[in-house]
Design an enzyme around this catalytic site. Structure first.
Site, short mmCIF file in Angstrom:
data_model
loop_
_atom_site.label_atom_id
_atom_site.label_comp_id
_atom_site.label_asym_id
_atom_site.label_seq_id
_atom_site.Cartn_x
_atom_site.Cartn_y
_atom_site.Cartn_z
N ALA A 155 0.84 -1.20 0.00
CA ALA A 155 0.00 0.00 0.00
C ALA A 155 0.88 1.26 0.00
O ALA A 155 1.85 1.33 -0.74
CB ALA A 155 -0.98 -0.03 1.17
N CYS A 156 0.53 2.23 0.83
CA CYS A 156 1.22 3.53 0.79
C CYS A 156 2.67 3.44 1.23
O CYS A 156 3.44 4.39 1.01
CB CYS A 156 0.48 4.55 1.65
N SER A 157 3.07 2.35 1.86
CA SER A 157 4.46 2.18 2.28
C SER A 157 5.28 1.41 1.25
O SER A 157 6.43 1.05 1.54
CB SER A 157 4.52 1.46 3.64
N SER A 158 4.75 1.17 0.09
CA SER A 158 5.45 0.36 -0.90
C SER A 158 6.82 0.92 -1.25
O SER A 158 7.77 0.16 -1.46
CB SER A 158 4.60 0.22 -2.16
N SER A 333 -0.43 7.92 -2.67
CA SER A 333 -0.06 6.64 -2.08
C SER A 333 1.46 6.52 -1.96
O SER A 333 2.11 7.42 -1.42
CB SER A 333 -0.65 5.50 -2.90
#
Length: 373
Positions: A155-158, A333
């Site tokens: 998710a947004c930490s990819s 993201s």
């Protein structure tokens, strides 16, 4: 073990931008039509009337003023309210590949590298266009890179998770340099008919070149001092869209197949977790919060960023300490923190310590400590 640097970053920005005013005009037209079509049911109490939005509400709730998008017309059409992105033939580069290549070319230029210098490609993003073949392998082919490629999604930490994966491979001698890219078409999974979230996302792509320090020649180098990751399961940010949807007809078209968020719960849960992780990470590396000259945080919500930095510093942050791109890009993201890094890095002096951090669904949190060379 090799020392690793980030030697170049890149950014692809779509040509179209939507202001809050434009988005609200479209949303309110939909609301008015819905309420008119369901007037009788609303009066009888069988259907709840929808509430109009405003540009002021959006900016107060999020800090967002506009967002870049891959398609503007489809989103602003009250009868559609979804981006219109026609399918491409299998012989054409996919739209995510196109975005990734745009960001990658800029990153390669800043790093002073060519495709021949890169041994691997990681596509790390929230919104992968397909299951297979991997977008990373397509990007690898489009750029003419030899070696390996794979996709990953946290998710947004990819992006921060992708940086750690790339850093580990280079440290162990598995690659000289790796291209890590984050192509995000967040508007594709956004419910533009939901007042509480229709304004949150925009589209963009970022790229990061990581390489062995002894091979780097760029003037834009940052030593990777350390990386630290954390995940904790939560249903407060969720998207249930997937290939099994076709096997459960009762869920087709349901709202949970798009982005769903319990915003207040996310705010309450995530802010202290991020501040604690960054604080611990700095201590583990014999660094104080006061040593950090810049925080490039995930760009999801302005209040979240302000609170996280305040928890760390014990005071309100100066603008240059935690720069914001959220107002013009919205939440992109995994790309958000890298956009901030790419945009606000060149003014830092040699030796400056900085933190790149992401947080989002999972929950997932990443912290990368960097030092300007």
């Amino acid at each position: 073990m090799h020392n690793v640097v980030i030697s170049g970053t890149g950014l692809y920005t779509p040509a179209n931008s939507i202001s809050n005013e434009e988005l609200v005009q479209s949303f309110n037209a939909y609301v008015q039509q819905f309420n008119a079509d369901h007037a009788v049911a609303i009066e009888q109490g069988d259907v709840q009337a929808l509430t109009e939005s405003s540009a002021a509400f959006i900016e107060k709730a999020s800090g967002i003023k506009s967002r870049f998008v891959m398609d503007k017309e489809g989103i602003l059409d009250p009868q559609r309210m979804t981006p219109r992105l026609p399918e491409r033939s299998n012989d054409e580069w996919s739209i995510l590949c196109q975005m990734a290549v745009g960001a990658a070319e800029q990153a390669l230029q800043r790093a002073g590298k060519t495709a021949a210098d890169i041994d691997g490609v990681i596509v790390a993003c929230s919104n992968l266009q397909r299951a297979y073949p991997a977008i990373a392998i397509e990007v690898q082919e489009a750029l003419g890179i030899q070696g390996f490629g794979f996709d990953m999604n946290v998710a947004c930490s990819s992006a921060t998770f992708g940086i750690q994966n790339a850093c580990n491979s280079i440290q162990l001698g598995q690659a000289r340099a790796i291209l890590m890219v984050n192509p995000e078409i967040c508007t594709g999974h956004l419910n533009f008919r939901d007042r509480d979230s229709h304004f949150i996302f925009g589209d963009a792509a970022t790229a990061v070149i990581l390489e062995r320090a002894d091979l780097a020649t760029s003037e834009y180098q940052f030593d990777i001092v350390s990386t630290k990751l954390l995940t904790k399961f939560s249903n407060n940010i969720r998207n249930n869209f997937g290939f099994l949807n076709r096997a459960a007809e009762e869920g087709i078209g349901a709202s949970d197949k798009l982005f769903v968020q319990e915003g207040r719960k996310v705010f309450r849960d995530v802010c202290p977790m991020v501040a604690e992780l960054i604080g611990q990470h700095l201590l583990e590396n014999q660094l104080s919060v006061t040593d950090v000259k810049r925080f490039w945080l995930h760009q999801a919500n302005l209040s979240m960023n302000h609170l996280i930095v305040k928890k760390l510093l014990g005071r309100e942050a100066e603008v240059e300490e935690a720069p914001v791109i959220l107002d013009t890009y919205a939440n992109t993201s995994s790309a958000g923190s890298v956009i901030a890094f790419h945009t606000y890095q060149d003014d830092l002096p040699k030796g400056a310590v900085a933190v790149l951090s992401s947080f989002g669904a999972g929950y997932s949190i990443g912290s990368v400590i960097l030092r300007k060379r």
